[in-house]
Scaffold this motif. Structure first.
Motif, PDB file in Angstrom:
ATOM      1  N   LEU A  76      -4.807   5.829  -0.996  1.00 52.13           N
ATOM      2  CA  LEU A  76      -5.518   5.370  -2.190  1.00 52.13           C
ATOM      3  C   LEU A  76      -5.506   3.853  -2.288  1.00 52.13           C
ATOM      4  O   LEU A  76      -6.522   3.229  -2.651  1.00 52.13           O
ATOM      5  CB  LEU A  76      -4.891   5.992  -3.441  1.00 52.13           C
ATOM      6  CG  LEU A  76      -5.205   7.468  -3.679  1.00 52.13           C
ATOM      7  CD1 LEU A  76      -4.337   8.035  -4.785  1.00 52.13           C
ATOM      8  CD2 LEU A  76      -6.688   7.650  -4.024  1.00 52.13           C
ATOM      9  N   ARG A  77      -4.364   3.258  -1.961  1.00 52.62           N
ATOM     10  CA  ARG A  77      -4.298   1.788  -1.967  1.00 52.62           C
ATOM     11  C   ARG A  77      -5.326   1.228  -0.974  1.00 52.62           C
ATOM     12  O   ARG A  77      -5.989   0.216  -1.239  1.00 52.62           O
ATOM     13  CB  ARG A  77      -2.895   1.325  -1.610  1.00 52.62           C
ATOM     14  CG  ARG A  77      -1.812   1.620  -2.671  1.00 52.62           C
ATOM     15  CD  ARG A  77      -1.846   0.597  -3.794  1.00 52.62           C
ATOM     16  NE  ARG A  77      -0.821   0.853  -4.801  1.00 52.62           N
ATOM     17  CZ  ARG A  77       0.341   0.180  -4.901  1.00 52.62           C
ATOM     18  NH1 ARG A  77       0.630  -0.764  -4.021  1.00 52.62           N
ATOM     19  NH2 ARG A  77       1.184   0.472  -5.876  1.00 52.62           N
ATOM     20  N   ALA A  78      -5.443   1.886   0.186  1.00 49.94           N
ATOM     21  CA  ALA A  78      -6.408   1.435   1.195  1.00 49.94           C
ATOM     22  C   ALA A  78      -7.844   1.559   0.691  1.00 49.94           C
ATOM     23  O   ALA A  78      -8.736   0.808   1.123  1.00 49.94           O
ATOM     24  CB  ALA A  78      -6.227   2.237   2.480  1.00 49.94           C
ATOM     25  N   LYS A  79      -8.080   2.502  -0.224  1.00 52.96           N
ATOM     26  CA  LYS A  79      -9.408   2.679  -0.812  1.00 52.96           C
ATOM     27  C   LYS A  79      -9.657   1.716  -1.967  1.00 52.96           C
ATOM     28  O   LYS A  79     -10.731   1.732  -2.584  1.00 52.96           O
ATOM     29  CB  LYS A  79      -9.561   4.116  -1.329  1.00 52.96           C
ATOM     30  CG  LYS A  79      -9.590   5.202  -0.270  1.00 52.96           C
ATOM     31  CD  LYS A  79      -9.596   6.582  -0.934  1.00 52.96           C
ATOM     32  CE  LYS A  79      -9.587   7.716   0.073  1.00 52.96           C
ATOM     33  NZ  LYS A  79     -10.884   7.877   0.756  1.00 52.96           N
ATOM     34  N   VAL A  81       0.667  16.739  -9.127  1.00 53.72           N
ATOM     35  CA  VAL A  81       0.363  17.269  -7.800  1.00 53.72           C
ATOM     36  C   VAL A  81       1.487  18.170  -7.318  1.00 53.72           C
ATOM     37  O   VAL A  81       2.659  17.803  -7.404  1.00 53.72           O
ATOM     38  CB  VAL A  81       0.161  16.125  -6.777  1.00 53.72           C
ATOM     39  CG1 VAL A  81      -0.138  16.691  -5.395  1.00 53.72           C
ATOM     40  CG2 VAL A  81      -0.951  15.194  -7.230  1.00 53.72           C
ATOM     41  N   VAL A  82       1.135  19.346  -6.821  1.00 49.08           N
ATOM     42  CA  VAL A  82       2.097  20.227  -6.139  1.00 49.08           C
ATOM     43  C   VAL A  82       1.732  20.200  -4.656  1.00 49.08           C
ATOM     44  O   VAL A  82       0.796  20.878  -4.225  1.00 49.08           O
ATOM     45  CB  VAL A  82       2.035  21.670  -6.679  1.00 49.08           C
ATOM     46  CG1 VAL A  82       3.116  22.519  -6.016  1.00 49.08           C
ATOM     47  CG2 VAL A  82       2.216  21.691  -8.197  1.00 49.08           C
ATOM     48  N   SER A 103      -7.722  21.657  -5.617  1.00 50.84           N
ATOM     49  CA  SER A 103      -6.838  21.968  -4.496  1.00 50.84           C
ATOM     50  C   SER A 103      -7.245  21.146  -3.283  1.00 50.84           C
ATOM     51  O   SER A 103      -8.344  20.573  -3.232  1.00 50.84           O
ATOM     52  CB  SER A 103      -6.864  23.459  -4.166  1.00 50.84           C
ATOM     53  OG  SER A 103      -8.154  23.853  -3.732  1.00 50.84           O
ATOM     54  N   PHE A 104      -6.336  21.102  -2.293  1.00 47.28           N
ATOM     55  CA  PHE A 104      -6.593  20.393  -1.039  1.00 47.28           C
ATOM     56  C   PHE A 104      -5.913  21.159   0.078  1.00 47.28           C
ATOM     57  O   PHE A 104      -4.975  21.936  -0.173  1.00 47.28           O
ATOM     58  CB  PHE A 104      -6.055  18.954  -1.117  1.00 47.28           C
ATOM     59  CG  PHE A 104      -4.555  18.877  -1.193  1.00 47.28           C
ATOM     60  CD1 PHE A 104      -3.792  18.652  -0.058  1.00 47.28           C
ATOM     61  CD2 PHE A 104      -3.899  19.038  -2.404  1.00 47.28           C
ATOM     62  CE1 PHE A 104      -2.406  18.597  -0.120  1.00 47.28           C
ATOM     63  CE2 PHE A 104      -2.515  18.985  -2.488  1.00 47.28           C
ATOM     64  CZ  PHE A 104      -1.765  18.760  -1.335  1.00 47.28           C
ATOM     65  N   PRO A 105      -6.349  20.995   1.329  1.00 42.77           N
ATOM     66  CA  PRO A 105      -5.728  21.718   2.441  1.00 42.77           C
ATOM     67  C   PRO A 105      -4.245  21.360   2.566  1.00 42.77           C
ATOM     68  O   PRO A 105      -3.884  20.178   2.612  1.00 42.77           O
ATOM     69  CB  PRO A 105      -6.524  21.241   3.662  1.00 42.77           C
ATOM     70  CG  PRO A 105      -7.833  20.790   3.104  1.00 42.77           C
ATOM     71  CD  PRO A 105      -7.531  20.214   1.761  1.00 42.77           C
ATOM     72  N   ALA A 106      -3.413  22.378   2.616  1.00 41.70           N
ATOM     73  CA  ALA A 106      -1.960  22.165   2.660  1.00 41.70           C
ATOM     74  C   ALA A 106      -1.586  21.258   3.828  1.00 41.70           C
ATOM     75  O   ALA A 106      -2.058  21.442   4.950  1.00 41.70           O
ATOM     76  CB  ALA A 106      -1.241  23.502   2.778  1.00 41.70           C
ATOM     77  N   GLY A 107      -0.740  20.282   3.557  1.00 43.75           N
ATOM     78  CA  GLY A 107      -0.241  19.394   4.589  1.00 43.75           C
ATOM     79  C   GLY A 107      -1.129  18.218   4.921  1.00 43.75           C
ATOM     80  O   GLY A 107      -0.765  17.388   5.766  1.00 43.75           O
ATOM     81  N   LEU A 156      -5.696  15.087   0.247  1.00 45.66           N
ATOM     82  CA  LEU A 156      -5.142  14.925  -1.099  1.00 45.66           C
ATOM     83  C   LEU A 156      -5.616  13.611  -1.710  1.00 45.66           C
ATOM     84  O   LEU A 156      -6.021  13.556  -2.878  1.00 45.66           O
ATOM     85  CB  LEU A 156      -3.608  14.969  -1.040  1.00 45.66           C
ATOM     86  CG  LEU A 156      -2.873  14.580  -2.327  1.00 45.66           C
ATOM     87  CD1 LEU A 156      -3.276  15.470  -3.494  1.00 45.66           C
ATOM     88  CD2 LEU A 156      -1.356  14.632  -2.107  1.00 45.66           C
ATOM     89  N   ALA A 157      -5.591  12.539  -0.923  1.00 47.47           N
ATOM     90  CA  ALA A 157      -6.050  11.248  -1.424  1.00 47.47           C
ATOM     91  C   ALA A 157      -7.520  11.291  -1.821  1.00 47.47           C
ATOM     92  O   ALA A 157      -7.928  10.678  -2.827  1.00 47.47           O
ATOM     93  CB  ALA A 157      -5.817  10.167  -0.370  1.00 47.47           C
ATOM     94  N   ASP A 158      -8.329  12.025  -1.072  1.00 42.90           N
ATOM     95  CA  ASP A 158      -9.752  12.143  -1.405  1.00 42.90           C
ATOM     96  C   ASP A 158      -9.939  12.831  -2.759  1.00 42.90           C
ATOM     97  O   ASP A 158     -10.763  12.396  -3.584  1.00 42.90           O
ATOM     98  CB  ASP A 158     -10.489  12.926  -0.321  1.00 42.90           C
ATOM     99  CG  ASP A 158     -10.606  12.150   0.990  1.00 42.90           C
ATOM    100  OD1 ASP A 158     -10.456  10.916   0.968  1.00 42.90           O
ATOM    101  OD2 ASP A 158     -10.843  12.807   2.033  1.00 42.90           O
ATOM    102  N   VAL A 159      -9.174  13.906  -2.996  1.00 45.42           N
ATOM    103  CA  VAL A 159      -9.268  14.608  -4.287  1.00 45.42           C
ATOM    104  C   VAL A 159      -8.832  13.678  -5.411  1.00 45.42           C
ATOM    105  O   VAL A 159      -9.482  13.589  -6.470  1.00 45.42           O
ATOM    106  CB  VAL A 159      -8.406  15.883  -4.269  1.00 45.42           C
ATOM    107  CG1 VAL A 159      -8.349  16.507  -5.666  1.00 45.42           C
ATOM    108  CG2 VAL A 159      -8.948  16.887  -3.272  1.00 45.42           C
TER     109      VAL A 159
END
Length: 560
Positions: free
Chosen positions: A399-402, A455-456, A502-506, A511-514
């Motif tokens: 996210l910082r990179a974005k 976030v989980v 949700s996002f693909p596990a791992g 996750l950052a995109d969501v």
């Protein structure tokens, strides 16, 4: 593999000391392929340290006959088998060690005899033909006490379930004890009369009854815990201690909750219930067969996993009914052969009044340096790799990179904290991640309030796939939008996008995109927050579980 000086350097200092002893006692053997024993030992040591359990076990099996009297090889082999979760092989190696040890080496033999008894105890408790034993005189006395207690209690009273618990408040604060506290209160609210008994040797000041939010709790304590007690010996003692206490409570049924290894509380509870003629319910709070190892590649394939899973399944089949936490868990249990009509879901819940939205505390914002930042995070222990807090670090960096001024807030403490902190240091996270450590219970909600998104990040392993954690419910009640990895137990909570993302596990990048989308869309965050709070308030309140338990108990007693 290296040989000579390089091989010797690969061995631990303990192994090198063993070499010196072995060289004085007997000549060195050679491996099955003619290699020096030192070379095989170096290879085995390296495989074990690298976590290559399958290869280490294969090497032990291949060389056990040839090097079955080499004390250094045997010591390394025993450790390799233990770490790989192969207790039958471990026992075979220990017996070989005893055969290779001189009667004159009394201290060494005593240590090996203890190791043999410990492994035999672990194997015995997962043997289908074994159950904890309650001495006949204890059973006779307990049955008499039960009859007397029932007569004294009289008839026409509320149904009394006796709960057998691993831990309880106020001694231990965890998701397990919080679920217990609220569900027992819900039973009282539903007109039941619950009582509780904690596991043998659970930490308590004494063995006198103690009320926890109005529910009597009894603790099974011993004046002295035997040194080097094996698993099966402990369960025998546990059953003998439980029988008279349970009888004195005059319950209508016994309700067993998962123990530390899952099945062991059910082994004890089932044996005592049978001895006293009581029906019993098994509440499966998790699938613990894969928690024996931190190695995700090996945890679900080893002998330890198979034996523990089989033992837990036998307990489920033996109980009059099974209660569990989610539909994903119920599906797994039914898939093991437990009749569907005997498996019931009593979900995790939340006190929506206690966990309600609140403003950020300015002093906490200042303490953690969160002013003006997009904050996402997780509240959990840092004990198990399944929680995957490293993904929060990676997402914060992405996210910082974005160009998003984001901070990952990791709330909690545990055995893996140093490991996660090391990962943050390695990627140069700096103030992109904040580790709060353990926070006082009365400040937990204030830490939820610091987050814009909860976030989980659990990774794909058995418990994460199937067991619903408590924290997402609390986050929803606190008015936070929730993002979870796309595992069945978690997407069951978020309702396929209706109450969370949700996002693909791992996948930290996903996750950052969501999170980037949610950062850019405050209206979507508000929509998810409102939907989540509405759902937990109406569908996941603890009080709703009282009637659910009542229905299970009524069905069990009706069918007896």
């Amino acid at each position: 593999m290296p040989s000579g000086p390089r091989a010797r350097r690969a061995l631990t200092s303990a192994a090198r000391r063993g070499y010196r002893v072995a060289q004085r006692l007997r000549p060195r053997a050679s491996a099955s392929d003619g290699r020096p024993a030192a070379s095989v030992c170096a290879e085995l040591e390296a495989l074990t340290q690298e976590g290559r359990g399958d290869a280490a076990v294969a090497l032990v099996r291949r060389e056990l006959d040839a090097l079955g009297r080499d004390v250094v090889f045997l010591d390394l082999a025993r450790r390799a088998a233990s770490r790989a979760g192969e207790p039958t092989l471990q026992l075979e190696v220990v017996r070989a060690q005893l055969a290779a040890t001189s009667r004159l080496e009394a201290p060494v033999r005593a240590r090996l005899e203890r190791a043999r008894r410990q492994v035999e105890g672990r194997l015995r408790e997962t043997d289908p033909s074994w159950a904890p034993g309650v001495p006949a005189e204890v059973v006779r006395s307990a049955v008499e006490l039960l009859d007397q207690a029932r007569a004294e209690r009289g008839g026409g009273l509320p149904l009394r379930p006796a709960h057998l618990l691993k831990i309880a408040l106020p001694q231990r604060q965890s998701g397990y004890s919080v679920r217990t506290r609220y569900n027992l209160a819900a039973q009282v609210e539903a007109g039941l009369d619950p009582v509780a008994v904690t596991a043998l040797d659970f930490a308590a000041d004494d063995d006198s009854p103690q009320d926890v939010h109005g529910v009597p709790h009894h603790h099974l304590r011993r004046a002295e815990v035997p040194v080097h007690e094996t698993h099966d010996e402990h369960l025998d003692a546990y059953a003998s201690a439980l029988a008279p206490v349970l009888a004195g409570l005059a319950p209508d049924l016994l309700h067993v909750h998962s123990g530390g290894r899952g099945y062991e509380a059910a082994l004890v509870g089932g044996a005592v219930a049978q001895a006293l003629g009581l029906p019993w319910v098994y509440e499966v709070r998790g699938f613990f067969e894969a928690t024996w190892s931190p190695d995700p590649e090996h945890a679900e394939v080893a002998e330890t996993y198979r034996r523990r899973r089989a033992a837990d399944t036998r307990a489920m089949l033996a109980a009059d009914a099974v209660v569990t936490l989610s539909e994903s868990m119920r599906g797994d249990i039914v898939g093991r052969g437990v009749p569907a009509e005997r498996v019931h879901v009593v979900p995790n819940g939340v006190d929506a009044q206690a966990f309600s939205p609140r403003e950020r505390r300015p002093e906490l914002v200042q303490r953690y340096g969160l002013e003006g930042r997009f904050v996402f995070g997780y509240v959990s222990n840092l004990d198990h790799y399944r929680e995957a807090q490293e993904l929060l670090v990676d997402a914060a960096m992405a996210l910082r990179a974005k160009g998003v001024d984001a901070t990952a807030l990791v709330v909690g403490d545990g055995q893996r904290r140093a490991e996660v902190e090391a990962h943050a240091a390695a990627v140069g996270a700096g103030d992109a991640v904040v580790f709060t450590g353990r926070v006082p219970h009365d400040e937990v909600l204030d830490h939820y309030a610091l987050m814009d998104v909860f976030v989980v990040p659990r990774v794909d392993e058995q418990a994460a796939r199937l067991v619903t954690p408590l924290k997402p419910f609390e986050a929803m009640a606190a008015g936070l939008p929730v993002v979870v990895s796309d595992l069945p137990a978690l997407t069951e909570i978020t309702g396929a996008g209706a109450r969370g993302e949700s996002f693909p596990a791992g996948d930290g990048t996903a996750l950052a995109d969501v999170l980037a989308r949610l950062h850019a869309d405050p209206a979507r965050r508000a929509e998810l927050a409102a939907a989540g709070r509405e759902w937990v308030s109406t569908q996941r309140s603890w009080s709703a579980n009282g009637p659910r338990y009542q229905a299970v108990y009524d069905a069990v007693l009706r069918d007896r």
